[in-house]
Each structure stands twice: as structure tokens, then as C-alpha cells.
Enzyme design. Structure first.
Site, PDB file in Angstrom:
ATOM      1  N   MET B   1       0.757  -1.304  -0.023  1.00  0.00           N
ATOM      2  CA  MET B   1       0.059  -0.041  -0.045  1.00  0.00           C
ATOM      3  C   MET B   1       0.840   1.259   0.011  1.00  0.00           C
ATOM      4  O   MET B   1       1.518   1.412  -0.913  1.00  0.00           O
ATOM      5  CB  MET B   1      -0.884  -0.007   1.191  1.00  0.00           C
ATOM      6  CG  MET B   1      -2.553  -0.522   0.788  1.00  0.00           C
ATOM      7  SD  MET B   1      -3.668   0.310   1.614  1.00  0.00           S
ATOM      8  CE  MET B   1      -3.946  -0.867   2.783  1.00  0.00           C
ATOM      9  N   CYS B   2       0.848   1.929   1.011  1.00  0.00           N
ATOM     10  CA  CYS B   2       1.571   3.234   1.241  1.00  0.00           C
ATOM     11  C   CYS B   2       0.495   4.626   1.044  1.00  0.00           C
ATOM     12  O   CYS B   2      -0.405   4.142  -0.001  1.00  0.00           O
ATOM     13  CB  CYS B   2       2.898   3.513   0.214  1.00  0.00           C
ATOM     14  SG  CYS B   2       4.320   2.443   0.537  1.00  0.00           S
ATOM     15  N   GLY B   3       0.798   5.449   1.484  1.00  0.00           N
ATOM     16  CA  GLY B   3      -0.040   6.650   1.501  1.00  0.00           C
ATOM     17  C   GLY B   3       0.833   7.833   0.993  1.00  0.00           C
ATOM     18  O   GLY B   3       2.039   8.010   1.443  1.00  0.00           O
ATOM     19  N   ARG B  32      -2.766   3.429   5.715  1.00  0.00           N
ATOM     20  CA  ARG B  32      -1.990   2.999   4.338  1.00  0.00           C
ATOM     21  C   ARG B  32      -0.449   2.546   4.450  1.00  0.00           C
ATOM     22  O   ARG B  32       0.177   1.904   3.683  1.00  0.00           O
ATOM     23  CB  ARG B  32      -2.416   4.176   3.346  1.00  0.00           C
ATOM     24  CG  ARG B  32      -3.574   4.261   2.935  1.00  0.00           C
ATOM     25  CD  ARG B  32      -3.558   5.089   1.507  1.00  0.00           C
ATOM     26  NE  ARG B  32      -3.082   4.427   0.532  1.00  0.00           N
ATOM     27  CZ  ARG B  32      -3.953   3.507  -0.355  1.00  0.00           C
ATOM     28  NH1 ARG B  32      -5.243   3.351  -0.399  1.00  0.00           N
ATOM     29  NH2 ARG B  32      -3.477   2.754  -1.303  1.00  0.00           N
TER      30      ARG B  32
END
Lengths: 229, 297
Positions: B1-3, B32
Site C-alpha cells: 500500500m503506502c499513502g 495505508r
């Protein structure tokens, strides 16, 4: 009418209240949701003929698995809106992100703005009406149901299509493998007229659309199975 | 994911709030990426001055003597401001090469970013803790980008956190994963780029730096990335005067943008934008795949 403020109410309470609406002894049929602020999974798994008015934009999976309910989002929706819808109606007043209506089996999804990529991917009976444009890879492996687009479609429309019908009024950037333009016969004009009316669209005529469908060279189509779609 | 979040201010009156606005955006993206967080903020450059942001795993041991240790290389111009595990060294712009050389010879200290405007802070931990540790909410500036990390391609370490900075006032945050980063790293090493980690995103940052060093502007460099980078990516890139956005052609990593008369904002999700001033009337849209967007002051 219950008003549920997502700024102060946990999402689970909202969804539980909507699920409870199907149980005997629950009389609320109209719900309003305020301050969604992009929350995920708003009004997911509803299985009663209630109306839900969401005042603002929502995140992932709004209206997923919907059965019977009429859900209106007065804003935009994140990825996967109305994913796997069974019946009922979901209306998005703004735009929808990717894979709107994915794998939907029934009901009507109306997007009054644009839908991003993969709109109607693997749809299995849902009807989707988009007033604006749709992104690339829309209706990928779509099996049945109808996708109606008043604007333009992105690249690779209907790639590896089964028996879903695609109606596009604007330009199609490119068709995916085994997707071809087809003749608009009277039954298609009649079908489209009904879908436009159901979606509340009065400024588009069925004759302005082109129908796209499967060339039936990629999968083992057998005319004897046509009724299954 | 990651934001990912990004905020580019058009209205200078909002500049004192940049840190606070970006902090709020970043914290909403915690789920995230709870592994680590980082932020790059571009402030107003001071005439003739540059800034080097450094990090140390043992700040109590390393930072107190840093100013004195750099006095010779900086011609006495280095001033060190410590913020937790990071320190910002302000110095005469002409002394940057000498000071970088001096820093390279020291142990227990690593350069996070260099430039006239940028300061970069990143650490392992929840975004809210990282924000508090570096007092990001008090920072002022013209634009900034931030990242919350859920690691895939390399270890959860400070150096593996984003943003990655590989050129003066340049930095990049990334949601996705690249599949040709090892090959591309070898090519970029041959061109003289140096790498601190085995991370895929650092390769993307270095790629853009190398392309811009050959005379391309940010928009042209991002265009080239569409051909040369293989994998999934939504990038937000910061430069001294602006920021850019690019999504790969498949565009399965989410992205949403908002623009008003006061700012341009980027978020992995609308949630990150939901509390910005005037968002109710902003133009909100999903950036198109394989399309370069950039804004400059």
C-alpha cells in the site's frame, strides 16, 4: 429519519443500523449520512429496501454487495463503488474511481460524473450508466449486464468480453481483444431507452449510441447457451 | 500500500499553515502505511545560503560537536539546528561540496537532503509520532510532500523511508513497486549516481535526477519515466519551485487531487484532502494514467 454523523459515529454503527433495517420490528426506511469525509465501506452489505442519502464524498467500496437499497452519494466515490451489487440502486452524483460496479450481479449503478479505469470489470448482470467518460480497461471480462456511457471510453474497452452489452455515445479510444462494434437492432434501442429512463437521463437518445459486444472468438461461445447470459 | 500526500500553495497567506495542513493530511493516511513516515517541506530560500538535512542513529553523540567539526569545511558558516534524530545545517551555498565531503568522512551521520529550500525528515514509526518528533505542524513553507510507508521492496529502516532525495532540492515519494530497479540502478551507477539503499524508490528518484542533470525539466523527466520504469507507481515529486504527479499507465495505485485558488493538493485517497480549507468547493479529480501533471511557482 435517522441522521448518522460519521464525524461522531463509528462506521460499524452506521452499517449495523442499515443491516438491522431488514429485521422484523425495524421501521426506519430512510437514512441520512453526514460527514463521510472519504470513509471506506459506507453502506456496505445493506439487504433491505431502504434509502440512504450520503451527504459528501466516500472512499473505497461504498454500497458494496447492495441488495434492494437505494443509495445516493452526493459527492464522489472512491475505488470499488457498488462492487458485487446484487440489486437495488446506487447513484453517485460526482465521479467514481476505479473498478466501479466490479463483479456486480444485478441492480443499477448510475454515475453522473466520470468513472475511472476498469469500470464494470467482470460485471455479471449489473446495469451501469455513466453520464461522463470511463477509463481504460472498462468492462474487462464482462459477462452479462449492460454498460451505458454517454461520454467517451478509454483504451481497451471490453477486453476479453463475454456477453455483456456495451453502449457508448462518444468516442472509444481503443477496443480490447475480441470486442467489436455491433449493429443496433430494435431490441437494443428498446433496452437502452429503458436503461436511460431508469437512470433519469432525458437528454440522450438511444440512436446516438454504438453497441459493442463480444466477437465470440476468444471463449467457447455456444449458441445453445445464449439464454444463460 | 503506502499513502502519499502533497500540498502546493498558491496563496502565500497559507504558508504559515503548510506544516499543520500537511501533518493532518499525513496522519489520515496512517492505515495505508504505519511502518514509517517522512515529509519534505520547501521553505523560502535565504540569499546565498543552502541547507543540508542530516540524520543520525545516535544524535546525542554526534550532533553537539557537529558545528565545530564542520567549521573548517564551511568557512565558519555552518549553523546546526537539531530536531530529534535529524539536524538541519544552514551554510554558505558555495561550501556545500566541501561540507558534504566532510560529512562523508564522519561516522554515524547520513545526508537526507540538500538544497536551498528543502528540509527532509523521516523516521520509522507511526506518522503521528514522526510528525510530533520533528514538530512538522509548526513548519512554514510554500509546498511539501509526505509519505506513509507499508514496506514491500526493502527493509523498514529510516533510510528506506520516503521521501528520497537524490539531487539538490529534489525529492520523490512513491506508492507502488518497481520491477526493473536493479538493472536501472546499475545503469545509473555507471552514470555516476550514488545510492544509499537497495530501495526501488531511490532508483526512481535518482533516475529523475540524472535525467534533469542532462537538461530535461521535471515534466520531460517524468515523461521519460513512463518508458524507462517498469512496475506500479504513483509518484509525487518535489522541486525547489514546484511539484509534479505521475501515475503508471495501469494506474491501480489510487490518487486524487484537489485545486482551489489557494492550493493544489494530492492524496492517495480523498480522506487526506477532506479537512483542507475550501475543499467543499474545490475542483476534485482523479489524475489520468500516464499523464504528467506539474505546478510551479
Amino acid at each position: 429519519m435517522p441522521v448518522i454523523d460519521l464525524a461522531t459515529t463509528p462506521l460499524r454503527e452506521l452499517n449495523q443500523a442499515l443491516h438491522d433495517a431488514a429485521a422484523p420490528g425495524h421501521n426506519d426506511t430512510e437514512f441520512e449520512v453526514i460527514n463521510p469525509k472519504g470513509a471506506h465501506a459506507v453502506a456496505v452489505g445493506v439487504s433491505a429496501p431502504v434509502t440512504v442519502e450520503v451527504k459528501g464524498s466516500v472512499g473505497y467500496y461504498c454500497g458494496g454487495m447492495n441488495e434492494q437499497a437505494s443509495i445516493t452519494v452526493h459527492g464522489s466515490a472512491g475505488p470499488g463503488v457498488a462492487e458485487n451489487m446484487m440489486s437495488g440502486t446506487v447513484v453517485i452524483k460526482g465521479d467514481a474511481s476505479q473498478y466501479a460496479g466490479a463483479t456486480g450481479r444485478g441492480g443499477l449503478l448510475v454515475i453522473e460524473g466520470n468513472a475511472a479505469s476498469r469500470c464494470g470489470i467482470s460485471m455479471k448482470g449489473i446495469n451501469i450508466v455513466v453520464r461522463g467518460n470511463i477509463g481504460h480497461m472498462s468492462a474487462f471480462m464482462a459477462q452479462s449486464g449492460n454498460l451505458v456511457v454517454l461520454g467517451d471510453a478509454g483504451e481497451a474497452l471490453g477486453d476479453s468480453l463475454y456477453e455483456a452489452r456495451l453502449f457508448v455515445r462518444g468516442a472509444v479510444k481503443s477496443l480490447g481483444a475480441d470486442c467489436i462494434a455491433k449493429e443496433m437492432r430494435p431490441e437494443h434501442l428498446e433496452l437502452l431507452e429503458g436503461l436511460l429512463a431508469e437512470a433519469g437521463i432525458t437528454d440522450a437518445r438511444p440512436e446516438e449510441f454504438t453497441r459493442y459486444g463480444s466477437a465470440r472468438t476468444l471463449y467457447n461461445f455456444n449458441i445453445d447457451n445464449a439464454d444463460a447470459y | 500500500m503506502c499513502g502519499i500526500v502533497g500540498l502546493f500553495l498558491k496563496d502565500r497567506d497559507l504558508e504559515p499553515q503548510l506544516g499543520a495542513l500537511l501533518s493532518g493530511m499525513l496522519v489520515t493516511m496512517t492505515d495505508r502505511g504505519p511502518d514509517s513516515a517522512g515529509i519534505a517541506i520547501y521553505g523560502t530560500p535565504a540569499e546565498g545560503k543552502a541547507k543540508i538535512t542530516v540524520q543520525s542513529p545516535e544524535p546525542e553523540a554526534v550532533f553537539p560537536g557537529l558545528e565545530a567539526a564542520l567549521a573548517e569545511a564551511s568557512g565558519g558558516s555552518a549553523a546546526v539546528a537539531v530536531k530529534s534524530t535529524h539536524a538541519v545545517i544552514t551554510l554558505d551555498a558555495g561550501k556545500v561540496p566541501a561540507v558534504r565531503a566532510a560529512l562523508a568522512g564522519m561516522s554515524g551521520i547520513r545526508v537526507m537532503g540538500v538544497g536551498e529550500a528543502v528540509e527532509i525528515f523521516k523516521e520509522v514509526g507511526l506518522p503521528k509520532d514522526v510528525i510530533a518528533r520533528f514538530e512538522i505542524a509548526k513548519m512554514t513553507g510554500s509546498h511539501g510532500i509526505g509519505h506513509t510507508r507499508m514496506a514491500t521492496e526493502s527493509a523498514v529502516t529510516t533510510m528506506g523511508a520516503h521521501p528520497f532525495s537524490t539531487g539538490a532540492d529534489q525529492c520523490l515519494v512513491h506508492n507502488g513497486s518497481l520491477s526493473n530497479h536493479n538493472g536501472l540502478r546499475r545503469v545509473l551507477r555507471q552514470k555516476g549516481m550514488t545510492f544509499e539503499t537497495e530501495n526501488d524508490t531511490e532508483v526512481a528518484a535518482a533516475y529523475l535526477t540524472a535525467e534533469m542533470a542532462e537538461g530535461k525539466n521535471l515534466g520531460e523527466a517524468l515523461d521519460g519515466a513512463l518508458d524507462d520504469l517498469d512496475g506500479f507507481f504513483t509518484f509525487v515529486v518535489g522541486t525547489k519551485s514546484g511539484f509534479g504527479v505521475l501515475r503508471d499507465p495501469i494506474a491501480c495505485k489510487p490518487a486524487v487531487m484537489a485545486e482551489t485558488d489557494q492550493y493544489v493538493a494530492f492524496g492517495s485517497e480523498y480522506r487526506a484532502l477532506a479537512n483542507l480549507p475550501g475543499i467543499e468547493t474545490a475542483r476534485v479529480w482523479e489524475p489520468e494514467p500516464a499523464t504528467v501533471y506539474f505546478w510551479e511557482h
